[in-house]
Write a protein that holds these residues in place. Structure first.
Motif, PDB file in Angstrom:
ATOM      1  N   MET A 192       0.850  -1.290  -0.071  1.00  0.00           N
ATOM      2  CA  MET A 192       0.021  -0.122   0.097  1.00  0.00           C
ATOM      3  C   MET A 192       0.889   1.224   0.166  1.00  0.00           C
ATOM      4  SD  MET A 192      -3.216  -0.285  -0.292  1.00  0.00           S
ATOM      5  CE  MET A 192      -4.863  -1.014   0.247  1.00  0.00           C
ATOM      6  N   GLY A 193       2.322   1.144   0.184  1.00  0.00           N
ATOM      7  CA  GLY A 193       3.059   2.388   0.155  1.00  0.00           C
ATOM      8  C   GLY A 193       3.862   2.630   1.326  1.00  0.00           C
ATOM      9  N   ALA A 194       3.317   2.210   2.607  1.00  0.00           N
ATOM     10  CA  ALA A 194       4.203   2.276   3.809  1.00  0.00           C
ATOM     11  C   ALA A 194       5.384   1.912   3.936  1.00  0.00           C
ATOM     12  CB  ALA A 194       3.363   1.869   4.944  1.00  0.00           C
ATOM     13  N   ARG A 195       6.209   2.638   4.397  1.00  0.00           N
ATOM     14  CA  ARG A 195       7.653   2.310   5.021  1.00  0.00           C
ATOM     15  C   ARG A 195       7.770   1.488   6.053  1.00  0.00           C
ATOM     16  NH1 ARG A 195       7.744   7.178   2.547  1.00  0.00           N
ATOM     17  NH2 ARG A 195       7.659   8.430   4.455  1.00  0.00           N
ATOM     18  N   VAL A 196       8.091   0.374   6.050  1.00  0.00           N
ATOM     19  CA  VAL A 196       8.166  -0.509   7.447  1.00  0.00           C
ATOM     20  C   VAL A 196       9.635  -1.355   7.334  1.00  0.00           C
ATOM     21  CG1 VAL A 196       7.184  -2.397   8.688  1.00  0.00           C
ATOM     22  CG2 VAL A 196       5.761  -0.927   6.965  1.00  0.00           C
ATOM     23  N   GLY A 197      10.338  -0.959   8.286  1.00  0.00           N
ATOM     24  CA  GLY A 197      11.738  -1.452   8.507  1.00  0.00           C
ATOM     25  C   GLY A 197      11.677  -3.243   8.790  1.00  0.00           C
ATOM     26  N   ARG A 198      12.534  -3.693   9.152  1.00  0.00           N
ATOM     27  CA  ARG A 198      12.770  -5.044   9.469  1.00  0.00           C
ATOM     28  C   ARG A 198      12.277  -5.381  10.938  1.00  0.00           C
ATOM     29  NH1 ARG A 198      18.597  -6.698   6.891  1.00  0.00           N
ATOM     30  NH2 ARG A 198      18.243  -6.036   4.582  1.00  0.00           N
ATOM     31  N   ASP A 199      11.965  -6.837  11.065  1.00  0.00           N
ATOM     32  CA  ASP A 199      11.560  -6.994  12.321  1.00  0.00           C
ATOM     33  C   ASP A 199      10.598  -6.101  13.122  1.00  0.00           C
ATOM     34  OD1 ASP A 199      13.543  -9.263  12.037  1.00  0.00           O
ATOM     35  OD2 ASP A 199      15.129  -7.926  12.701  1.00  0.00           O
ATOM     36  N   VAL A 200       9.675  -5.979  12.309  1.00  0.00           N
ATOM     37  CA  VAL A 200       8.631  -4.839  12.940  1.00  0.00           C
ATOM     38  C   VAL A 200       7.396  -5.864  13.333  1.00  0.00           C
ATOM     39  CG1 VAL A 200       6.853  -3.155  12.370  1.00  0.00           C
ATOM     40  CG2 VAL A 200       9.055  -2.748  11.682  1.00  0.00           C
ATOM     41  N   TRP A 201       6.520  -5.487  14.432  1.00  0.00           N
ATOM     42  CA  TRP A 201       5.503  -6.151  15.012  1.00  0.00           C
ATOM     43  C   TRP A 201       4.529  -5.181  14.602  1.00  0.00           C
ATOM     44  CZ3 TRP A 201       3.469 -10.543  16.435  1.00  0.00           C
ATOM     45  CH2 TRP A 201       2.304 -10.640  16.921  1.00  0.00           C
TER      46      TRP A 201
END
Length: 229
Positions: free
Chosen positions: A121-130
């Motif tokens: 959808m376009g969000a910037r989400v890093g690694r190992d995110v809950w």
């Protein structure tokens, strides 16, 4: 544009009817081949999970496509309330809620599937995110850094209405930050590295909470040794 709200409703019914028809076809073909209702039921049951998952993935992809076709990429700016953009944004949200969330995202909450969905959808989400919520209204102006935690029912709000103007402002969760259950951060807010915002709390607009701190309340106040300062 409002009449377009019927489209996700129709698509949802088509997908569900298609799933029922496919399972019925599997059952009937097995029944005709083996003349065993029990075996037909077992085979149909074994196919139920992959077919349901496939239907859910199809629903998610339709919602993602609708977002990009209707509104494209969200940017930080102001828009009039009575404008094509706001109406298109509302319609894209109906696609997301009726198709993606209702079919797959709600039951996959907290899993990597939700992270992949918000990234598409376009969000910037890093690694190992809950990520245990789908309440990310304007995905493209949300930044969730590595090892951040967004708990159940939390909202990363990116727009507010004032004087019939829709104002879109980015929100940020820095590395290792935590947003508690049913908490809100309003547009422009920044939660610093390893900072915790407790359950049921509210970070006000344009507030920046520094790294390695703990906040609680509505609006939030600093917590020192478990007691509000």
């Amino acid at each position: 544009m409002e009449s377009g709200r019927f489209i996700p409703f129709i698509l949802t019914n088509w997908i569900e009817l298609g799933l029922v028809a496919a399972l019925n076809a599997i059952y009937m073909s097995t029944l005709f081949t083996t003349d065993s209702p029990a075996q037909g039921l077992i085979i149909a049951t074994l196919w139920a999970f992959p077919l349901t998952l496939g239907a859910g993935i199809a629903s998610v992809l339709i919602a993602v496509a609708a977002k990009w076709v209707l509104v494209g990429r969200f940017t930080a700016r102001e828009r009039p309330l009575f404008s094509s953009f706001v109406w298109r944004n509302e319609l894209a949200d109906v696609f997301a809620e009726s198709l993606a969330v209702a079919s797959l995202i709600k039951i996959a909450i907290g899993s990597p599937l939700v992270v992949w969905y918000v990234r598409m959808m376009g969000a910037r989400v890093g690694r190992d995110v809950w990520l245990e919520t789908w309440w990310l209204p304007e995905f493209d102006i949300i930044d969730i850094a590595d090892r951040a935690s967004v708990n159940r029912g939390a909202v990363l709000q990116t727009h507010l209405f004032h004087d019939r103007v829709m104002s879109l402002v980015p929100t940020h969760l820095e590395s290792g930050a935590t947003l508690g259950v049913n908490s809100f951060i309003l547009p422009g807010a920044v939660v610093g590295d390893r900072t915790v915002v407790g359950d049921g709390s509210l970070v006000l607009r344009d507030e920046e909470r520094p790294a390695d701190s703990h906040w609680q309340g509505n609006p939030v106040e600093p917590i020192t040794k478990g007691v509000p300062a």
